[in-house]
Design a protein around this motif. Structure first.
Motif, mmCIF file in Angstrom:
data_model
loop_
_atom_site.group_PDB
_atom_site.id
_atom_site.type_symbol
_atom_site.label_atom_id
_atom_site.label_comp_id
_atom_site.label_asym_id
_atom_site.label_seq_id
_atom_site.Cartn_x
_atom_site.Cartn_y
_atom_site.Cartn_z
ATOM 1 N N GLU A 63 0.791 -1.089 -0.154
ATOM 2 C CA GLU A 63 0.102 0.096 0.038
ATOM 3 C C GLU A 63 0.814 1.250 0.114
ATOM 4 N N ASP A 67 -5.830 1.979 -0.175
ATOM 5 C CA ASP A 67 -7.022 1.493 0.621
ATOM 6 C C ASP A 67 -8.275 2.376 0.225
ATOM 7 N N GLU A 68 -9.580 1.803 0.682
ATOM 8 C CA GLU A 68 -10.843 2.313 -0.019
ATOM 9 C C GLU A 68 -11.134 3.710 0.079
ATOM 10 N N GLN A 92 -8.593 5.425 -2.136
ATOM 11 C CA GLN A 92 -9.269 5.166 -3.534
ATOM 12 C C GLN A 92 -10.035 6.087 -3.954
#
Length: 467
Positions: free
Chosen positions: A153, A189-190, A193
């Motif tokens: 990440e 990560d969401e 994103q």
């Protein structure tokens, strides 16, 4: 024979002797304990960058005068690399723009994995402060290179930061930057994103790459819905791990609006209507705080504007008076003017009265500037497109002198931002009306075309992988 550079303490001693200054006197000048200064000069004590800066200032030398030697004598030759000593030096190099020194130190650190997260955190700190962006870029590039074989990440976040830092006025470079970042979006990560998808869609919108705009806006819509459902419909309370730049529902509504823009631009006006309805109907939003109400009002306003645009672009000319009336009450109307003149070109309309009505705003926009990098990029793009469309409108009406003036202006602007498609369109439009150009206009066009060719010929070509 290679010249041997004297050590820092040798130069300090030489300075004191030449100027007849004692250690005690110099310690008072630089506000440093005389015992500490004596130990530094004799080589019995390590030197911090703060102490070095005081000594350098006392010797009336440039602040980074000793920095290369500091790396050699106090970092490379040190028995161990201490982050508490290196970190202040790197921050100071960032302040003074000594990217060469940062690069040199990083080459020493990156082979040791424990320094990678520390360097990344420093890059994040510089990035968030909004200062010393060149230093932050240097740090991110090196951390990314050290982790290029990892699917971490942290690598994805480095690439996201580099994407944000590299977007500028050069549209060809922006395309390359966006394409390079695309493969890393899914590794974020969401929460990151959502912002990354928004930023990618905005860049592709400025490039008029509508399939890409639609693709990333749909991804943002789906991810936003999943996250909103988790937060509000889960049996247990869910807290987002990071803070979003906007309320969560905004990403869902904005995705719908971007999809509508993309569909209208591609001529799919019926599908655009569906997305517009989705951006305006926010009855599902559960929050009711002032910030939420502010955003809901904004989206309802945007949906109204875009409904006018949708009708106009689909050939419903009857909406034009209402659209112009709405424009008169707006502070920023350049998008609307672009739509009006696009419709005029497409449906052979006379919009002279509208252009005259908003002439002050057109002039103000052409002369405006913004400190925000992304706003500057969008303004330049708008200005170039408007000049091109106005040239097309004027030439079609037989106003050749004014039309060619606008066209040469558009060509120069599109070349400045390196918008290859718009530059090509300008050349094509000129060729179409070339027979009506005065000799001096032909000369101007030839000179400008040569300048554009020379500018682009110097740039290296690149290949893009389609994703």
């Amino acid at each position: 024979m290679e010249e041997i550079t004297p050590m820092m303490r040798t130069e300090i001693e030489k300075y004191l002797k030449q100027n007849g200054i004692t250690l005690t006197e110099f310690s008072h000048i630089i506000n440093l304990n005389v015992g500490t200064l004596s130990s530094i000069v004799t080589g019995n004590r390590s030197l911090s960058v703060n102490q070095l800066d005081r000594i350098t200032a006392g010797m009336e030398l440039p602040p980074d005068y000793f920095y290369e030697r500091y790396i050699e004598e106090c970092i490379i030759e040190s028995p161990s690399l201490h982050w508490r000593k290196i970190s202040p030096f790197l921050y100071r190099c960032a302040e003074l723009g000594r990217l060469d020194c940062i690069q040199r130190v990083m080459s020493l650190l990156l082979d040791t994995s424990m320094y990678i997260p520390l360097l990344f955190e420093m890059a994040e700190d510089l990035f968030q402060k909004g200062e010393y962006q060149e230093a932050a870029t240097c740090l991110y590039e090196n951390v990314a290179e050290s982790e290029r074989k990892q699917h971490s990440e942290r690598l994805a976040l480095c690439q996201y930061r580099l994407f944000s830092l590299r977007i500028g006025k050069d549209q060809a470079q922006n395309l390359q930057t966006a394409a390079k970042f695309e493969p890393f979006v899914d590794r974020l990560d969401e929460i990151d994103q959502l912002d990354a998808l928004k930023d990618l869609a905005n860049v592709y919108r400025s490039l008029s790459m509508w399939d890409k705009v639609y693709k990333f806006s749909r991804q943002m819509y789906k991810l936003g819905q999943i996250q909103y459902d988790l937060v509000h419909n889960s049996k247990r309370e869910i807290q987002l791990g990071k803070k979003l730049s906007r309320p969560l529902f905004v990403y869902i509504a904005y995705a719908e609006l971007m999809c509508a823009n993309a569909c209208d631009a591609k001529g799919d006006h019926e599908q655009a209507k569906e997305h517009l309805r989705g951006s305006a109907d926010l009855s599902w939003v559960k929050e009711s705080d002032p910030d939420t109400l502010h955003w809901i009002k904004k989206f309802q306003h945007w949906a109204k504007i875009n409904t006018y645009v949708n009708r106009l672009m689909s050939g419903d000319i009857s909406v034009l008076p209402d659209y112009v009336k709405h424009m008169a009450g707006e502070q920023h109307i350049f998008n609307e003017l672009l739509n009006v003149i696009e419709a005029a070109n497409q449906y052979n309309l006379d919009v002279d009265h509208i252009l005259q009505q908003f002439e002050p705003q057109i002039t103000a926009h052409q002369e405006s500037s913004s400190v925000d990098k992304h706003s500057q990029q969008f303004l330049r793009q708008q200005s170039a497109r408007f000049s091109y469309k106005l040239a097309k409108y004027s030439l079609n009406k037989g106003r050749y002198s004014y039309g060619f003036k606008c066209l040469l202006n558009a060509l120069e602007k599109s070349a400045t931002i390196n918008n290859v498609l718009l530059t090509s369109n300008c050349s094509g439009l000129f060729d179409r009306f070339k027979a009506h150009a005065a000799p001096e206009t032909l000369d101007q066009y030839e000179k400008l075309s040569q300048e554009v060719w020379k500018r682009n010929d110097k740039k290296d070509s690149f290949n893009l992988n389609s994703n």
